[in-house]
Write a protein that holds these residues in place. Sequence first.
Motif, short mmCIF file in Angstrom:
data_model
loop_
_atom_site.label_atom_id
_atom_site.label_comp_id
_atom_site.label_asym_id
_atom_site.label_seq_id
_atom_site.Cartn_x
_atom_site.Cartn_y
_atom_site.Cartn_z
N ALA A 2 0.83 -1.20 0.00
CA ALA A 2 0.00 0.00 0.00
C ALA A 2 0.87 1.25 0.00
CB ALA A 2 -0.92 -0.01 1.20
N SER A 3 2.01 1.17 0.70
CA SER A 3 2.92 2.30 0.74
C SER A 3 3.49 2.58 -0.65
CB SER A 3 4.04 1.98 1.73
OG SER A 3 5.20 2.63 1.40
N PHE A 4 3.79 1.54 -1.39
CA PHE A 4 4.31 1.71 -2.75
C PHE A 4 3.28 2.39 -3.64
CE2 PHE A 4 4.66 0.03 -7.09
CZ PHE A 4 5.89 0.57 -7.43
N ILE A 5 2.05 1.93 -3.56
CA ILE A 5 0.99 2.51 -4.39
C ILE A 5 0.76 3.97 -4.01
CG2 ILE A 5 -1.46 2.38 -4.97
CD1 ILE A 5 -1.20 -0.67 -4.59
N MET A 6 0.75 4.23 -2.71
CA MET A 6 0.54 5.61 -2.27
C MET A 6 1.70 6.49 -2.73
SD MET A 6 -2.30 5.99 -0.77
CE MET A 6 -2.07 7.51 0.11
N LYS A 7 2.92 5.97 -2.66
CA LYS A 7 4.08 6.75 -3.07
C LYS A 7 4.02 7.05 -4.56
CE LYS A 7 8.79 7.19 -1.78
NZ LYS A 7 9.79 6.72 -0.89
N GLN A 8 3.54 6.10 -5.34
CA GLN A 8 3.43 6.34 -6.77
C GLN A 8 2.40 7.42 -7.07
OE1 GLN A 8 5.22 5.07 -9.32
NE2 GLN A 8 6.52 4.18 -7.74
N MET A 9 1.33 7.42 -6.30
CA MET A 9 0.26 8.38 -6.56
C MET A 9 0.60 9.77 -6.02
SD MET A 9 -3.21 6.06 -6.13
CE MET A 9 -3.57 6.74 -4.59
N MET A 10 1.20 9.83 -4.86
CA MET A 10 1.39 11.11 -4.21
C MET A 10 2.81 11.65 -4.30
SD MET A 10 -0.96 10.54 -0.88
CE MET A 10 -0.67 12.17 -0.29
N GLY A 11 3.75 10.86 -4.74
CA GLY A 11 5.11 11.35 -4.88
C GLY A 11 5.79 11.55 -3.55
N SER A 12 6.47 12.65 -3.38
CA SER A 12 7.25 12.91 -2.16
C SER A 12 6.38 13.43 -1.02
CB SER A 12 8.36 13.89 -2.47
OG SER A 12 7.80 15.14 -2.83
N GLN A 13 5.11 13.68 -1.26
CA GLN A 13 4.23 14.17 -0.20
C GLN A 13 4.11 13.14 0.93
OE1 GLN A 13 3.04 17.24 -0.13
NE2 GLN A 13 4.03 17.66 -2.09
N LEU A 14 4.17 11.85 0.59
CA LEU A 14 4.04 10.81 1.60
C LEU A 14 5.23 10.83 2.56
CD1 LEU A 14 2.36 8.42 2.58
CD2 LEU A 14 3.67 6.95 1.06
N ASP A 15 6.43 11.15 2.06
CA ASP A 15 7.61 11.22 2.92
C ASP A 15 7.43 12.31 3.98
OD1 ASP A 15 8.88 9.16 1.61
OD2 ASP A 15 9.97 10.50 0.24
N LYS A 16 6.87 13.43 3.58
CA LYS A 16 6.64 14.53 4.53
C LYS A 16 5.65 14.11 5.60
CE LYS A 16 7.63 18.15 1.19
NZ LYS A 16 7.06 19.25 0.39
N VAL A 17 4.62 13.37 5.21
CA VAL A 17 3.62 12.90 6.17
C VAL A 17 4.26 11.91 7.14
CG1 VAL A 17 1.47 11.60 6.41
CG2 VAL A 17 1.69 13.32 4.62
N LYS A 18 5.12 11.04 6.65
CA LYS A 18 5.79 10.06 7.52
C LYS A 18 6.68 10.76 8.53
CE LYS A 18 6.07 5.95 4.63
NZ LYS A 18 6.99 5.04 3.92
N GLU A 19 7.41 11.79 8.10
CA GLU A 19 8.28 12.53 9.02
C GLU A 19 7.47 13.21 10.11
OE1 GLU A 19 10.80 15.18 6.87
OE2 GLU A 19 11.68 13.55 5.68
N LEU A 20 6.32 13.77 9.74
CA LEU A 20 5.48 14.43 10.73
C LEU A 20 4.90 13.43 11.71
CD1 LEU A 20 3.56 17.01 8.50
CD2 LEU A 20 5.40 17.47 10.14
N GLY A 22 6.29 10.71 12.62
CA GLY A 22 7.35 10.05 13.38
C GLY A 22 7.60 8.63 12.92
N GLY A 23 7.25 8.33 11.70
CA GLY A 23 7.47 6.99 11.16
C GLY A 23 8.94 6.75 10.90
N ASP A 24 9.27 5.49 10.56
CA ASP A 24 10.66 5.15 10.32
C ASP A 24 10.99 5.27 8.84
OD1 ASP A 24 8.86 3.02 10.13
OD2 ASP A 24 10.50 1.58 9.98
N GLY A 25 10.64 6.41 8.28
CA GLY A 25 10.94 6.66 6.87
C GLY A 25 12.43 6.89 6.69
N GLU A 26 12.89 6.89 5.46
CA GLU A 26 14.31 7.07 5.17
C GLU A 26 14.69 8.52 5.37
OE1 GLU A 26 14.99 5.70 1.25
OE2 GLU A 26 14.12 3.74 1.62
N LYS A 27 15.83 8.74 6.00
CA LYS A 27 16.36 10.09 6.18
C LYS A 27 17.30 10.36 5.03
CE LYS A 27 14.79 10.13 10.51
NZ LYS A 27 13.59 9.41 10.52
N LYS A 28 16.96 11.33 4.19
CA LYS A 28 17.74 11.56 2.99
C LYS A 28 18.80 12.64 3.19
CE LYS A 28 14.25 9.99 -0.18
NZ LYS A 28 13.46 10.27 -1.35
N ASP A 29 18.50 13.68 3.97
CA ASP A 29 19.41 14.81 4.08
C ASP A 29 20.44 14.62 5.19
OD1 ASP A 29 18.13 16.03 2.01
OD2 ASP A 29 16.74 17.13 3.31
#
Length: 138
Positions: A2-20, A22-29
Amino acid sequence: MASFIMKQMMGSQLDKVKELAGGDGEKKDGASGSSGGGGDDEEDPEVAEARREADEKRNAKYAKMERQREEVRQNIREKYNIKKKEEPVPPPCEGRLTADKKGPIPLPDDDDSFDPIKMATDALNTISEKLPFKLPWK
Protein backbone atom coordinates in the motif's frame (compact mmCIF):
# COMPACT_ATOMS: atom_id res chain seq x y z
CA MET A 1 2.43 -2.71 -0.98
CA ALA A 2 0.00 0.00 0.00
CA SER A 3 2.92 2.30 0.74
CA PHE A 4 4.31 1.71 -2.75
CA ILE A 5 0.99 2.51 -4.39
CA MET A 6 0.54 5.61 -2.27
CA LYS A 7 4.08 6.75 -3.07
CA GLN A 8 3.43 6.34 -6.77
CA MET A 9 0.26 8.38 -6.56
CA MET A 10 1.39 11.11 -4.21
CA GLY A 11 5.11 11.35 -4.88
CA SER A 12 7.25 12.91 -2.16
CA GLN A 13 4.23 14.17 -0.20
CA LEU A 14 4.04 10.81 1.60
CA ASP A 15 7.61 11.22 2.92
CA LYS A 16 6.64 14.53 4.53
CA VAL A 17 3.62 12.90 6.17
CA LYS A 18 5.79 10.06 7.52
CA GLU A 19 8.28 12.53 9.02
CA LEU A 20 5.48 14.43 10.73
CA ALA A 21 3.96 11.22 12.10
CA GLY A 22 7.35 10.05 13.38
CA GLY A 23 7.47 6.99 11.16
CA ASP A 24 10.66 5.15 10.32
CA GLY A 25 10.94 6.66 6.87
CA GLU A 26 14.31 7.07 5.17
CA LYS A 27 16.36 10.09 6.18
CA LYS A 28 17.74 11.56 2.99
CA ASP A 29 19.41 14.81 4.08
CA GLY A 30 21.17 13.53 7.21
CA ALA A 31 19.85 16.53 9.14
CA SER A 32 17.30 14.65 11.23
CA GLY A 33 18.22 11.88 13.66
CA SER A 34 21.97 11.93 12.97
CA SER A 35 24.24 12.40 15.97
CA GLY A 36 27.21 14.60 15.20
CA GLY A 37 25.68 15.79 11.93
CA GLY A 38 27.59 15.48 8.71
CA GLY A 39 30.01 12.51 8.51
CA ASP A 40 27.50 9.71 7.82
CA ASP A 41 29.92 8.03 5.41
CA GLU A 42 32.69 7.68 8.00
CA GLU A 43 32.27 5.52 11.10
CA ASP A 44 33.36 6.49 14.54
CA PRO A 45 36.92 5.14 15.04
CA GLU A 46 35.85 3.29 18.19
CA VAL A 47 32.99 1.60 16.34
CA ALA A 48 35.27 0.67 13.44
CA GLU A 49 37.83 -0.81 15.84
CA ALA A 50 35.13 -2.78 17.69
CA ARG A 51 33.77 -4.10 14.40
CA ARG A 52 37.26 -5.11 13.24
CA GLU A 53 37.96 -6.91 16.54
CA ALA A 54 34.62 -8.72 16.33
CA ASP A 55 35.45 -9.85 12.77
CA GLU A 56 38.85 -11.11 13.91
CA LYS A 57 37.30 -13.04 16.81
CA ARG A 58 34.66 -14.55 14.54
CA ASN A 59 37.25 -15.55 11.91
CA ALA A 60 39.48 -17.10 14.61
CA LYS A 61 36.50 -19.01 16.01
CA TYR A 62 35.56 -20.45 12.61
CA ALA A 63 39.19 -21.31 11.82
CA LYS A 64 39.45 -23.20 15.13
CA MET A 65 36.20 -25.06 14.43
CA GLU A 66 37.44 -26.02 10.95
CA ARG A 67 40.74 -27.33 12.39
CA GLN A 68 38.78 -29.45 14.88
CA ARG A 69 36.56 -30.81 12.11
CA GLU A 70 39.59 -31.68 9.99
CA GLU A 71 41.12 -33.55 12.95
CA VAL A 72 37.92 -35.56 13.36
CA ARG A 73 37.83 -36.29 9.62
CA GLN A 74 41.45 -37.43 9.72
CA ASN A 75 40.74 -39.73 12.70
CA ILE A 76 37.84 -41.30 10.80
CA ARG A 77 40.02 -41.75 7.69
CA GLU A 78 42.71 -43.47 9.77
CA LYS A 79 40.20 -45.67 11.60
CA TYR A 80 38.48 -46.94 8.45
CA ASN A 81 41.50 -46.75 6.09
CA ILE A 82 39.87 -44.21 3.82
CA LYS A 83 42.09 -42.29 1.46
CA LYS A 84 41.55 -38.58 1.26
CA LYS A 85 40.00 -37.51 -2.02
CA GLU A 86 42.41 -35.47 -4.05
CA GLU A 87 41.07 -33.34 -6.81
CA PRO A 88 42.75 -34.30 -10.08
CA VAL A 89 44.50 -31.45 -11.80
CA PRO A 90 43.33 -31.33 -15.42
CA PRO A 91 46.14 -31.08 -17.94
CA PRO A 92 46.39 -27.69 -19.58
CA CYS A 93 44.66 -27.63 -22.91
CA GLU A 94 44.60 -25.20 -25.74
CA GLY A 95 41.50 -23.89 -27.45
CA ARG A 96 38.05 -24.19 -25.96
CA LEU A 97 37.54 -25.38 -22.42
CA THR A 98 34.03 -26.63 -23.09
CA ALA A 99 32.79 -29.11 -25.65
CA ASP A 100 32.10 -27.84 -29.12
CA LYS A 101 28.59 -26.56 -29.41
CA LYS A 102 26.38 -28.20 -31.95
CA GLY A 103 24.96 -25.84 -34.51
CA PRO A 104 21.73 -26.14 -36.44
CA ILE A 105 21.35 -29.11 -38.77
CA PRO A 106 22.53 -28.06 -42.21
CA LEU A 107 19.77 -28.04 -44.79
CA PRO A 108 20.35 -29.62 -48.17
CA ASP A 109 21.46 -27.30 -50.91
CA ASP A 110 19.08 -26.21 -53.65
CA ASP A 111 20.84 -28.38 -56.22
CA ASP A 112 19.64 -31.77 -57.48
CA SER A 113 20.82 -33.68 -54.39
CA PHE A 114 17.30 -33.54 -52.91
CA ASP A 115 14.66 -34.79 -55.30
CA PRO A 116 11.57 -36.14 -53.47
CA ILE A 117 10.09 -37.76 -56.60
CA LYS A 118 13.32 -39.66 -57.27
CA MET A 119 13.52 -40.72 -53.61
CA ALA A 120 9.93 -41.99 -53.66
CA THR A 121 10.40 -43.96 -56.90
CA ASP A 122 13.64 -45.50 -55.59
CA ALA A 123 11.86 -46.55 -52.38
CA LEU A 124 8.92 -48.00 -54.33
CA ASN A 125 11.29 -49.92 -56.64
CA THR A 126 13.19 -51.35 -53.66
CA ILE A 127 9.98 -52.50 -51.99
CA SER A 128 8.47 -53.91 -55.18
CA GLU A 129 11.64 -56.00 -55.83
CA LYS A 130 11.24 -57.65 -52.43
CA LEU A 131 7.55 -58.45 -52.88
CA PRO A 132 6.74 -62.04 -53.95
CA PHE A 133 4.28 -60.76 -56.57
CA LYS A 134 4.29 -58.17 -59.35
CA LEU A 135 2.48 -54.90 -58.91
CA PRO A 136 -0.24 -54.38 -61.54
CA TRP A 137 0.99 -50.98 -62.70
CA LYS A 138 4.55 -52.14 -63.25
